[in-house]
Design an enzyme around this catalytic site. Sequence first.
Site, PDB file in Angstrom:
ATOM      1  N   ARG A  90       3.397  97.664  17.525  1.00 50.92           N
ATOM      2  CA  ARG A  90       4.679  97.081  17.916  1.00 50.92           C
ATOM      3  C   ARG A  90       5.768  97.436  16.907  1.00 50.92           C
ATOM      4  O   ARG A  90       6.891  97.785  17.288  1.00 50.92           O
ATOM      5  CB  ARG A  90       4.547  95.561  18.029  1.00 50.92           C
ATOM      6  CG  ARG A  90       5.847  94.873  18.420  1.00 50.92           C
ATOM      7  CD  ARG A  90       5.669  93.372  18.514  1.00 50.92           C
ATOM      8  NE  ARG A  90       6.849  92.746  19.078  1.00 50.92           N
ATOM      9  CZ  ARG A  90       6.894  91.476  19.494  1.00 50.92           C
ATOM     10  NH1 ARG A  90       5.828  90.707  19.401  1.00 50.92           N
ATOM     11  NH2 ARG A  90       7.994  90.989  19.998  1.00 50.92           N
ATOM     12  N   ASN A 145       2.457  93.377  28.692  1.00 50.10           N
ATOM     13  CA  ASN A 145       3.632  94.230  28.859  1.00 50.10           C
ATOM     14  C   ASN A 145       3.286  95.707  28.704  1.00 50.10           C
ATOM     15  O   ASN A 145       2.330  96.044  28.001  1.00 50.10           O
ATOM     16  CB  ASN A 145       4.688  93.853  27.812  1.00 50.10           C
ATOM     17  CG  ASN A 145       5.399  92.569  28.166  1.00 50.10           C
ATOM     18  OD1 ASN A 145       5.753  92.350  29.317  1.00 50.10           O
ATOM     19  ND2 ASN A 145       5.622  91.713  27.175  1.00 50.10           N
ATOM     20  N   CYS A 165       5.602  86.848  34.160  1.00 51.26           N
ATOM     21  CA  CYS A 165       6.500  86.889  33.001  1.00 51.26           C
ATOM     22  C   CYS A 165       7.110  85.500  32.846  1.00 51.26           C
ATOM     23  O   CYS A 165       7.217  84.742  33.812  1.00 51.26           O
ATOM     24  CB  CYS A 165       7.587  87.941  33.228  1.00 51.26           C
ATOM     25  SG  CYS A 165       8.782  88.096  31.876  1.00 51.26           S
ATOM     26  N   HIS A 195      11.625  92.497  33.130  1.00 49.67           N
ATOM     27  CA  HIS A 195      12.529  92.689  31.995  1.00 49.67           C
ATOM     28  C   HIS A 195      13.799  93.442  32.398  1.00 49.67           C
ATOM     29  O   HIS A 195      14.443  94.073  31.560  1.00 49.67           O
ATOM     30  CB  HIS A 195      11.818  93.381  30.829  1.00 49.67           C
ATOM     31  CG  HIS A 195      10.827  92.479  30.153  1.00 49.67           C
ATOM     32  ND1 HIS A 195      10.158  92.831  29.005  1.00 49.67           N
ATOM     33  CD2 HIS A 195      10.404  91.224  30.455  1.00 49.67           C
ATOM     34  CE1 HIS A 195       9.361  91.834  28.632  1.00 49.67           C
ATOM     35  NE2 HIS A 195       9.501  90.853  29.512  1.00 49.67           N
ATOM     36  N   TYR A 242      17.049  90.646  28.369  1.00 51.13           N
ATOM     37  CA  TYR A 242      16.673  92.048  28.238  1.00 51.13           C
ATOM     38  C   TYR A 242      17.760  93.006  28.736  1.00 51.13           C
ATOM     39  O   TYR A 242      17.736  94.191  28.391  1.00 51.13           O
ATOM     40  CB  TYR A 242      15.367  92.315  28.992  1.00 51.13           C
ATOM     41  CG  TYR A 242      14.174  91.717  28.288  1.00 51.13           C
ATOM     42  CD1 TYR A 242      13.503  92.424  27.301  1.00 51.13           C
ATOM     43  CD2 TYR A 242      13.734  90.436  28.595  1.00 51.13           C
ATOM     44  CE1 TYR A 242      12.426  91.876  26.633  1.00 51.13           C
ATOM     45  CE2 TYR A 242      12.659  89.876  27.940  1.00 51.13           C
ATOM     46  CZ  TYR A 242      12.005  90.602  26.953  1.00 51.13           C
ATOM     47  OH  TYR A 242      10.943  90.046  26.287  1.00 51.13           O
TER      48      TYR A 242
END
Length: 419
Positions: A90, A145, A165, A195, A242
Amino acid sequence: MKLAIVGGGSTYTPELIDGFARLRDTLPLEEIRLVDPDEHRLALVAGMSQRMLAHAGHPARVIGTTDLVAGVADADAVLIQLRVGGQDARHADETWPHEAGCIGQETTGPGGLAKALRTVPVVLRIADVVREHAKPDAWIVDFTNPVGIVTRALLEAGHRAVGLCNVAIGFQRRFASLFDVAHDRVSLGHVGLNHLTWERSVVIDGDDRLPGLLQHRLGVLADEVHLAPALIAQLGVVPSYYLRYYYAHDEVLRDQLQEPTRAEAVRAIERELLELYADPAQHEKPAALEGRGGAFYSEAAIELLAAMRDGASRARVVNLRNDGVLPFLPDDHVIEVPAVFRDGGFVAEPVAPLPDDIRGLISGVAGYERLALDAAVRGGRDRVLRAMRAHPLVLQHDRAERLTDLLMAENAPFLEWAR
């Protein structure tokens, strides 16, 4: 009901357990199996989870296992919440795109493509085990995700799956708070891709309150999603947080270049949480868990699982096949809209035509998502480059070439076809 949670060693799992304990009448569970390859984390999280249930008087037992087959065997439902590569991957997703002038984010833009490439093959292998060993009618609930791409991968492979989500339920709870009403009185006109969504209505007892919010609480709405009030006023809808990566890309990039990554912050939180989980006297959800992210995920998961188990007329926002709901997208694309669970499957509610600007952005991102899934399933640098270049935040060929090289260098250990 027997529930398997793949990625159950996540420090976030006790948030789910807290929800199961609080909403035990909504979703009766007799067994929760936590599946994770990390034995140390799994032991700590499983122990903490069992203590939480016992303290709440919940009869379910928690079983931790590193054996996927044993974990999903005879499960009624399987929830997948994994992060391939952990926080290290990440952190990379949040930084290497900066070298080519793009935002770093683990689900949106170049970093999101990297995550899809790492994740889709792993989830498909897990799903094959679920199909063979869970109950024949078991559903896979994907919270991994990028949810839209992963869910489409599952559906294309013939799995009984739905994506989940927490953005929509977060908006629902926030709007309920603004109007001081119970959350189940609030229905959202939620539409888009995972998103990449907008709230087009906020209906309470049959009355759309969004126009009044835009008129009288515009500043509050803008602060919630970190976007300019003038933008929201012109759109006439509330974008999710987002959308900031698109509507305010350069501002976000400037901020990212000066701040620690989210991965670094989560690492610190996880260290604290694991120390707390190791304490045999700890049996309540720690306050530190609030900083871990995923607000209201437990409620969303429980409401969805309960609806799938017992049937319900109330619509819930999920990721599912388009099947004509958004006529400008292919039927097999995955969209995020309210849907009702009926006759053993999810049926989306109708969506009114979208304005050109929103429709255009959805179309552009959907085209990228299709190329990203093709690259994740079939591999090859050329497919990665095509997906990268198609993303609305990239587009330029030279930039896409640079980003593709960076992606492959950072993710070589995870890309079997690139070894």
